[in-house]
Design a protein around this motif. Structure first.
Motif, mmCIF file in Angstrom:
data_model
loop_
_atom_site.group_PDB
_atom_site.id
_atom_site.type_symbol
_atom_site.label_atom_id
_atom_site.label_comp_id
_atom_site.label_asym_id
_atom_site.label_seq_id
_atom_site.Cartn_x
_atom_site.Cartn_y
_atom_site.Cartn_z
ATOM 1 N N PHE A 160 -0.697 6.349 -8.624
ATOM 2 C CA PHE A 160 0.706 6.676 -8.226
ATOM 3 C C PHE A 160 1.092 5.783 -6.907
ATOM 4 O O PHE A 160 2.411 5.437 -6.893
ATOM 5 N N LEU A 161 0.278 6.066 -5.795
ATOM 6 C CA LEU A 161 0.792 5.422 -4.520
ATOM 7 C C LEU A 161 0.998 3.838 -4.719
ATOM 8 O O LEU A 161 2.078 3.266 -4.156
ATOM 9 N N LYS A 162 0.300 3.216 -5.553
ATOM 10 C CA LYS A 162 0.257 1.608 -5.717
ATOM 11 C C LYS A 162 1.523 1.456 -6.630
ATOM 12 O O LYS A 162 2.364 0.504 -6.113
ATOM 13 N N ALA A 163 2.090 2.088 -7.400
ATOM 14 C CA ALA A 163 3.391 2.012 -8.342
ATOM 15 C C ALA A 163 4.290 2.054 -7.397
ATOM 16 O O ALA A 163 5.635 1.740 -7.109
ATOM 17 N N CYS A 164 4.241 3.162 -6.206
ATOM 18 C CA CYS A 164 5.470 3.577 -5.374
ATOM 19 C C CYS A 164 5.566 2.227 -4.493
ATOM 20 O O CYS A 164 6.746 2.072 -4.118
ATOM 21 N N ARG A 165 4.511 1.567 -4.033
ATOM 22 C CA ARG A 165 4.679 0.472 -3.208
ATOM 23 C C ARG A 165 5.277 -0.766 -4.197
ATOM 24 O O ARG A 165 6.095 -1.490 -3.417
ATOM 25 N N GLN A 166 4.778 -1.209 -5.316
ATOM 26 C CA GLN A 166 4.754 -2.271 -6.054
ATOM 27 C C GLN A 166 6.233 -2.160 -6.797
ATOM 28 O O GLN A 166 7.051 -3.297 -7.082
ATOM 29 N N VAL A 167 6.394 -1.200 -7.427
ATOM 30 C CA VAL A 167 7.410 -0.774 -8.500
ATOM 31 C C VAL A 167 8.738 -0.252 -7.746
ATOM 32 O O VAL A 167 9.697 -0.937 -7.725
ATOM 33 N N LEU A 168 8.596 0.677 -6.704
ATOM 34 C CA LEU A 168 9.592 1.344 -6.152
ATOM 35 C C LEU A 168 9.961 0.903 -4.984
ATOM 36 O O LEU A 168 10.922 1.130 -4.086
ATOM 37 N N MET A 202 8.801 1.279 -2.091
ATOM 38 C CA MET A 202 8.601 2.093 -0.969
ATOM 39 C C MET A 202 7.966 1.735 0.138
ATOM 40 O O MET A 202 6.787 0.860 0.166
ATOM 41 N N HIS A 203 8.266 2.090 1.465
ATOM 42 C CA HIS A 203 7.561 1.702 2.782
ATOM 43 C C HIS A 203 6.249 2.516 3.068
ATOM 44 O O HIS A 203 6.261 3.650 2.397
ATOM 45 N N GLU A 204 5.459 1.998 3.705
ATOM 46 C CA GLU A 204 4.223 2.619 3.800
ATOM 47 C C GLU A 204 4.252 3.821 4.667
ATOM 48 O O GLU A 204 3.692 4.770 4.457
ATOM 49 N N SER A 205 5.217 3.916 5.435
ATOM 50 C CA SER A 205 5.358 5.077 6.313
ATOM 51 C C SER A 205 5.777 6.159 5.559
ATOM 52 O O SER A 205 5.918 7.460 6.077
ATOM 53 N N ASP A 206 6.519 6.012 4.329
ATOM 54 C CA ASP A 206 7.069 7.136 3.498
ATOM 55 C C ASP A 206 6.027 7.698 2.546
ATOM 56 O O ASP A 206 6.389 8.802 1.865
ATOM 57 N N LEU A 207 4.764 7.157 2.541
ATOM 58 C CA LEU A 207 3.730 7.398 1.575
ATOM 59 C C LEU A 207 2.878 8.514 2.383
ATOM 60 O O LEU A 207 2.414 8.302 3.470
ATOM 61 N N PHE A 208 2.162 9.375 1.553
ATOM 62 C CA PHE A 208 1.253 10.025 1.909
ATOM 63 C C PHE A 208 -0.243 9.216 1.512
ATOM 64 O O PHE A 208 -0.233 8.298 0.889
ATOM 65 N N THR A 209 -1.331 9.843 1.906
ATOM 66 C CA THR A 209 -2.562 9.198 1.306
ATOM 67 C C THR A 209 -3.098 9.916 0.354
ATOM 68 O O THR A 209 -2.896 11.246 0.210
ATOM 69 N N THR A 210 -4.301 9.621 -0.057
ATOM 70 C CA THR A 210 -5.189 10.107 -1.075
ATOM 71 C C THR A 210 -5.841 11.406 -0.494
ATOM 72 O O THR A 210 -6.113 12.492 -1.150
ATOM 73 N N ALA A 211 -6.425 11.138 0.721
ATOM 74 C CA ALA A 211 -6.930 12.452 1.452
ATOM 75 C C ALA A 211 -5.932 13.320 1.925
ATOM 76 O O ALA A 211 -6.326 14.685 1.649
ATOM 77 N N ASP A 212 -4.739 13.136 2.126
ATOM 78 C CA ASP A 212 -3.813 14.268 2.260
ATOM 79 C C ASP A 212 -3.566 15.172 0.916
ATOM 80 O O ASP A 212 -3.341 16.505 1.294
ATOM 81 N N LEU A 213 -3.561 14.640 -0.104
ATOM 82 C CA LEU A 213 -3.497 15.491 -1.319
ATOM 83 C C LEU A 213 -4.851 15.775 -1.920
ATOM 84 O O LEU A 213 -5.019 17.278 -2.028
ATOM 85 N N TYR A 214 -5.718 15.119 -2.221
ATOM 86 C CA TYR A 214 -6.763 15.615 -2.923
ATOM 87 C C TYR A 214 -8.027 16.487 -2.069
ATOM 88 O O TYR A 214 -8.416 17.313 -2.451
ATOM 89 N N ASP A 215 -7.931 15.979 -0.812
ATOM 90 C CA ASP A 215 -8.731 16.629 0.118
ATOM 91 C C ASP A 215 -8.022 18.070 0.815
ATOM 92 O O ASP A 215 -8.902 18.783 1.885
#
Length: 269
Positions: A122-130, A132-145
């Protein structure tokens, strides 16, 4: 004696079962919404970070994110965002609705690395398809952990804005409207009445090139016509402005000084 031994063994077995049950309750996975409740078990920096995270939470915004994802995917999202989105399946479905085919495979698995792969896709598609800037994204640890529901919320708000830019308009974006800054380029002018000195103006204006002063041995002679008699230049600083008469070389220290002087005197008489 046999009955006493049986009772002792029964108490021992019951004690072991109770200890195991308490251990299971202690180490069982905690839901993400219990983070604030567990803050009393934290100490030092961990407790301070947990308190900051709790202070930043916006439950109203979390509700908007939940409603947005339900409108995009058509699936129900639980009250706890971290727990409902932990496996990444809803996020991947939302991405495929906004940009069809952007995520080829969605893992329907309970294995941790498969769920984290869904989040990473999902995060990869946000970067490459949409885009989106890196500063607008959350990390995998923010969600899963469950490290930061605040970062997750802000990231999904930015996702709704990027989806609208990409052309998805079925579900309205929940992000605030971006401000457009319009700046008119103006030529910098120097106020003659300002207190800015010429020295501090720098290259704000074009400086005139003055004549090169040549202060060499012939400085006085080169400027005799224009500077002779000027009080700004003394006789001493004029240098070789005129040809000086060369005096006779004194030979007072020669050995034949007396004899030569007598010859000159006799010749004069």
């Amino acid at each position: 004696a046999a009955r006493a031994g049986g009772r002792a063994r029964g108490h021992a077995a019951g004690g072991r079962k109770g200890a195991c049950a308490r251990a299971e309750r202690l180490f069982e996975p905690q839901p993400a919404d219990r983070t604030a409740a567990m803050s009393g078990l934290l100490y030092g920096l961990d407790k301070e970070l947990a308190q900051r995270e709790a202070d930043k939470r916006d439950t109203a915004l979390e509700g908007k994110v939940r409603t947005y994802l339900e409108g995009v995917t058509g699936e129900s999202v639980g009250d706890d965002l971290l727990e409902a989105l932990k496996d990444g399946t809803i996020l991947c479905k939302a991405m495929n609705v906004v940009a069809p085919g952007s995520i080829a495979k969605i893992h329907q698995s309970t294995m941790p690395f498969k769920q984290m792969e869904n989040i990473a896709n999902f995060l990869k598609a946000c970067r490459q398809v949409l885009n989106m800037h890196e500063s607008d994204l959350f990390t995998t640890a923010d969600l899963y952990d469950g490290k930061s529901v605040v970062n997750l919320t802000s990231g999904l708000v930015a996702f709704s804005r990027a989806a609208a830019k990409h052309g998805y308009t079925k579900t309205p974006s929940i992000a605030p409207k971006e401000s457009v800054v319009r700046r008119s380029l103006k030529k910098w002018s120097i106020n003659p009445n300002s207190t800015l000195s010429k020295m501090t103006q720098g290259s704000s204006s074009t400086m005139e090139k003055s004549g090169v002063q040549r202060q060499g041995p012939t400085f006085g002679a080169d400027h005799t016509q224009t500077m002779w008699g000027n009080t700004e230049v003394s006789k001493l600083s004029l240098g070789s402005s005129r040809v000086m008469d060369r005096p006779d070389i004194s030979r007072a220290n020669d050995i034949t000084f007396g004899h030569d002087a007598g010859n000159r005197t006799s010749k004069r008489t």
